[in-house]
Scaffold this motif. Structure first.
Motif, PDB file in Angstrom:
ATOM      1  N   GLN A  13       1.011  -1.350  -0.035  1.00 13.88           N
ATOM      2  CA  GLN A  13      -0.103   0.376  -0.125  1.00 13.88           C
ATOM      3  C   GLN A  13       1.097   1.896   0.088  1.00 13.88           C
ATOM      4  OE1 GLN A  13      -2.768  -0.377   3.279  1.00 13.88           O
ATOM      5  NE2 GLN A  13      -3.806  -2.155   2.445  1.00 13.88           N
ATOM      6  N   PRO A  14       0.575   2.793  -0.979  1.00 11.22           N
ATOM      7  CA  PRO A  14       0.886   3.650  -0.417  1.00 11.22           C
ATOM      8  C   PRO A  14       0.819   4.022   0.956  1.00 11.22           C
ATOM      9  CG  PRO A  14      -1.230   4.250  -2.007  1.00 11.22           C
ATOM     10  CD  PRO A  14      -0.859   2.169  -1.352  1.00 11.22           C
ATOM     11  N   GLY A  15       3.026   4.365   0.818  1.00 10.03           N
ATOM     12  CA  GLY A  15       3.064   4.963   2.130  1.00 10.03           C
ATOM     13  C   GLY A  15       3.907   3.660   3.147  1.00 10.03           C
ATOM     14  N   GLY A  16       3.640   2.437   3.149  1.00 12.18           N
ATOM     15  CA  GLY A  16       4.868   0.943   2.717  1.00 12.18           C
ATOM     16  C   GLY A  16       5.618   0.925   2.271  1.00 12.18           C
ATOM     17  N   SER A  17       6.502  -0.014   3.386  1.00 15.99           N
ATOM     18  CA  SER A  17       8.286  -0.430   3.135  1.00 15.99           C
ATOM     19  C   SER A  17       8.050  -1.744   2.135  1.00 15.99           C
ATOM     20  CB  SER A  17       8.401   0.127   4.306  1.00 15.99           C
ATOM     21  OG  SER A  17       8.072   0.983   4.719  1.00 15.99           O
ATOM     22  N   LEU A  18       9.557  -1.403   1.263  1.00 16.75           N
ATOM     23  CA  LEU A  18       9.908  -3.364   1.265  1.00 16.75           C
ATOM     24  C   LEU A  18      11.530  -3.000   0.993  1.00 16.75           C
ATOM     25  CD1 LEU A  18       7.481  -3.572  -2.123  1.00 16.75           C
ATOM     26  CD2 LEU A  18       7.673  -5.636  -0.158  1.00 16.75           C
ATOM     27  N   ARG A  19      12.007  -4.168   0.698  1.00 20.47           N
ATOM     28  CA  ARG A  19      13.873  -4.467   0.739  1.00 20.47           C
ATOM     29  C   ARG A  19      13.640  -5.492   0.244  1.00 20.47           C
ATOM     30  NH1 ARG A  19      18.669  -5.871   4.861  1.00 20.47           N
ATOM     31  NH2 ARG A  19      17.388  -7.975   4.408  1.00 20.47           N
ATOM     32  N   LEU A  20      14.421  -4.737  -1.290  1.00 20.42           N
ATOM     33  CA  LEU A  20      14.353  -5.944  -2.138  1.00 20.42           C
ATOM     34  C   LEU A  20      16.184  -6.298  -2.335  1.00 20.42           C
ATOM     35  CD1 LEU A  20      13.284  -3.830  -5.284  1.00 20.42           C
ATOM     36  CD2 LEU A  20      12.067  -5.561  -3.897  1.00 20.42           C
ATOM     37  N   LEU A  81      18.301  -2.994  -1.592  1.00 15.65           N
ATOM     38  CA  LEU A  81      17.140  -2.157  -1.318  1.00 15.65           C
ATOM     39  C   LEU A  81      16.505  -1.008  -0.677  1.00 15.65           C
ATOM     40  CD1 LEU A  81      17.465   0.731  -3.503  1.00 15.65           C
ATOM     41  CD2 LEU A  81      15.832  -0.124  -4.609  1.00 15.65           C
ATOM     42  N   GLN A  82      15.970  -0.578   0.235  1.00 17.07           N
ATOM     43  CA  GLN A  82      15.587  -0.534   1.511  1.00 17.07           C
ATOM     44  C   GLN A  82      14.257   0.559   0.589  1.00 17.07           C
ATOM     45  OE1 GLN A  82      13.939  -1.804   4.554  1.00 17.07           O
ATOM     46  NE2 GLN A  82      12.616  -0.350   4.568  1.00 17.07           N
ATOM     47  N   MET A  83      13.395   0.437   0.763  1.00 17.76           N
ATOM     48  CA  MET A  83      12.281   1.458  -0.169  1.00 17.76           C
ATOM     49  C   MET A  83      10.836   1.757   0.881  1.00 17.76           C
ATOM     50  SD  MET A  83      12.161   0.231  -3.835  1.00 17.76           S
ATOM     51  CE  MET A  83      10.974  -1.370  -3.514  1.00 17.76           C
ATOM     52  N   ASN A  84      11.246   2.918   1.646  1.00 15.03           N
ATOM     53  CA  ASN A  84      10.356   3.123   2.407  1.00 15.03           C
ATOM     54  C   ASN A  84       9.168   4.520   1.829  1.00 15.03           C
ATOM     55  OD1 ASN A  84      11.012   2.039   4.562  1.00 15.03           O
ATOM     56  ND2 ASN A  84      12.556   3.681   4.999  1.00 15.03           N
ATOM     57  N   ASN A  85       8.106   4.587   2.379  1.00 13.34           N
ATOM     58  CA  ASN A  85       6.918   5.578   2.105  1.00 13.34           C
ATOM     59  C   ASN A  85       6.818   5.469   0.792  1.00 13.34           C
ATOM     60  OD1 ASN A  85       5.674   8.106   1.907  1.00 13.34           O
ATOM     61  ND2 ASN A  85       6.647   8.869   2.000  1.00 13.34           N
ATOM     62  N   LEU A  86       6.412   3.824   0.183  1.00 16.40           N
ATOM     63  CA  LEU A  86       6.603   4.241  -0.954  1.00 16.40           C
ATOM     64  C   LEU A  86       4.818   4.677  -1.676  1.00 16.40           C
ATOM     65  CD1 LEU A  86       7.062   0.092  -1.266  1.00 16.40           C
ATOM     66  CD2 LEU A  86       8.712   1.910  -2.547  1.00 16.40           C
ATOM     67  N   LYS A  87       5.525   5.169  -3.179  1.00 20.57           N
ATOM     68  CA  LYS A  87       4.138   5.963  -3.605  1.00 20.57           C
ATOM     69  C   LYS A  87       3.769   4.671  -4.903  1.00 20.57           C
ATOM     70  CE  LYS A  87       7.034  10.176  -2.534  1.00 20.57           C
ATOM     71  NZ  LYS A  87       7.202  11.241  -2.657  1.00 20.57           N
ATOM     72  N   PRO A  88       2.534   5.420  -5.747  1.00 18.27           N
ATOM     73  CA  PRO A  88       2.629   4.717  -6.381  1.00 18.27           C
ATOM     74  C   PRO A  88       3.081   4.797  -7.788  1.00 18.27           C
ATOM     75  CG  PRO A  88       0.319   5.773  -5.703  1.00 18.27           C
ATOM     76  CD  PRO A  88       1.343   5.976  -4.693  1.00 18.27           C
ATOM     77  N   ASP A  89       3.660   6.099  -7.919  1.00 13.40           N
ATOM     78  CA  ASP A  89       4.442   5.983  -9.172  1.00 13.40           C
ATOM     79  C   ASP A  89       5.979   5.295  -8.525  1.00 13.40           C
ATOM     80  OD1 ASP A  89       4.387   9.898  -9.763  1.00 13.40           O
ATOM     81  OD2 ASP A  89       3.392   7.835 -10.202  1.00 13.40           O
ATOM     82  N   GLY A 118      20.106  -8.501 -14.022  1.00 10.86           N
ATOM     83  CA  GLY A 118      19.613  -9.534 -13.057  1.00 10.86           C
ATOM     84  C   GLY A 118      18.162 -10.081 -13.575  1.00 10.86           C
ATOM     85  N   GLN A 119      17.069 -10.395 -13.287  1.00 10.63           N
ATOM     86  CA  GLN A 119      16.088 -10.293 -14.076  1.00 10.63           C
ATOM     87  C   GLN A 119      14.584  -9.848 -13.824  1.00 10.63           C
ATOM     88  OE1 GLN A 119      16.178 -12.511 -11.286  1.00 10.63           O
ATOM     89  NE2 GLN A 119      14.540 -12.256 -10.224  1.00 10.63           N
ATOM     90  N   GLY A 120      15.015  -9.581 -12.484  1.00 12.00           N
ATOM     91  CA  GLY A 120      13.958  -8.091 -11.741  1.00 12.00           C
ATOM     92  C   GLY A 120      12.794  -8.521 -11.521  1.00 12.00           C
ATOM     93  N   THR A 121      12.568  -7.985 -10.142  1.00 10.99           N
ATOM     94  CA  THR A 121      11.451  -8.254  -9.170  1.00 10.99           C
ATOM     95  C   THR A 121       9.958  -7.466  -9.065  1.00 10.99           C
ATOM     96  OG1 THR A 121      11.040  -8.233  -7.212  1.00 10.99           O
ATOM     97  CG2 THR A 121      12.694  -7.258  -7.609  1.00 10.99           C
ATOM     98  N   GLN A 122       9.143  -7.811  -9.513  1.00 18.57           N
ATOM     99  CA  GLN A 122       8.204  -6.602  -9.387  1.00 18.57           C
ATOM    100  C   GLN A 122       7.412  -5.471  -8.512  1.00 18.57           C
ATOM    101  OE1 GLN A 122       6.679  -5.894 -12.551  1.00 18.57           O
ATOM    102  NE2 GLN A 122       5.213  -4.135 -10.723  1.00 18.57           N
ATOM    103  N   VAL A 123       7.637  -4.673  -7.969  1.00 21.95           N
ATOM    104  CA  VAL A 123       7.184  -4.379  -6.363  1.00 21.95           C
ATOM    105  C   VAL A 123       5.890  -2.882  -7.502  1.00 21.95           C
ATOM    106  CG1 VAL A 123       7.411  -1.411  -5.097  1.00 21.95           C
ATOM    107  CG2 VAL A 123       9.521  -3.736  -5.677  1.00 21.95           C
ATOM    108  N   THR A 124       4.638  -3.414  -7.174  1.00 23.09           N
ATOM    109  CA  THR A 124       3.191  -2.614  -7.414  1.00 23.09           C
ATOM    110  C   THR A 124       2.682  -1.905  -5.613  1.00 23.09           C
ATOM    111  OG1 THR A 124       2.988  -4.337  -9.151  1.00 23.09           O
ATOM    112  CG2 THR A 124       1.199  -3.139  -8.076  1.00 23.09           C
ATOM    113  N   VAL A 125       2.457  -0.387  -6.325  1.00 23.55           N
ATOM    114  CA  VAL A 125       2.251   0.027  -4.822  1.00 23.55           C
ATOM    115  C   VAL A 125       1.062   0.939  -5.491  1.00 23.55           C
ATOM    116  CG1 VAL A 125       3.235   2.088  -3.270  1.00 23.55           C
ATOM    117  CG2 VAL A 125       4.512   1.182  -4.699  1.00 23.55           C
ATOM    118  N   SER A 126      -0.487  -0.217  -4.254  1.00 24.89           N
ATOM    119  CA  SER A 126      -1.597   0.374  -4.469  1.00 24.89           C
ATOM    120  C   SER A 126      -2.377  -0.097  -3.387  1.00 24.89           C
ATOM    121  CB  SER A 126      -1.665  -0.621  -5.379  1.00 24.89           C
ATOM    122  OG  SER A 126      -3.078  -0.368  -6.563  1.00 24.89           O
ATOM    123  N   SER A 127      -3.192   0.763  -3.451  1.00 24.19           N
ATOM    124  CA  SER A 127      -4.327   0.478  -2.136  1.00 24.19           C
ATOM    125  C   SER A 127      -5.407  -0.243  -3.025  1.00 24.19           C
ATOM    126  CB  SER A 127      -4.798   2.042  -1.952  1.00 24.19           C
ATOM    127  OG  SER A 127      -5.158   2.818  -3.092  1.00 24.19           O
TER     128      SER A 127
END
Length: 127
Positions: A13-20, A81-89, A118-127
């Motif tokens: 969700q928007p505002g969430g975090s992920l670590r790749l 790659l630590q990603m915080n405050n994720l946005k739809p963009d 690498g082959q890639g990993t999908q990140v989707t930011v959506s409510s």
């Protein structure tokens, strides 16, 4: 030749975090700069971040500065790659890539400066 495998992508969700993570095998990992790129549907692949061979200096694309943090553990052959405050963009396929020398260049964000992907990993930011 170094091979790399990304992981950690997910729907968040928007505002969430992920670590790749990006784990390398088959060659040296600790003597080259590493980068993260992303590519959204219909758009060109763009540089997100670059980190020198020893983690001593990092670079970020403007829109992720302050939200994303790149790091590496050379003992584990792993890039993060630590990603915080994720946005739809931020929605995109994320790729890690190995460079051609120890230090990120002034134009680190161009794909031609990276030799192995690498082959890639999908990140989707959506409510």
């Amino acid at each position: 030749q170094v091979q790399m495998v990304e992981s950690g992508g997910a729907l968040v969700q928007p505002g969430g975090s992920l670590r790749l993570s990006c784990t390398a095998s088959g060659g040296r990992f600790d003597d080259t700069y590493m980068g993260w790129f992303r590519q959204a549907p219909g758009k060109q692949r763009e540089g997100v971040s670059c980190i020198n061979y020893n983690g001593g200096k990092t670079y970020y694309e403007d829109s992720v500065t302050g939200r994303f943090t790149v790091s590496r553990d050379n003992a584990k052959n792993t890039l993060y790659l630590q990603m915080n405050n994720l946005k739809p963009d931020d929605t995109a396929m994320y790729y890690c890539a190995a460079g051609r020398s120890p230090y990120c260049s002034g134009v680190w964000y161009t794909t031609r400066n990276f030799a192995t992907w690498g082959q890639g990993t999908q990140v989707t930011v959506s409510s």
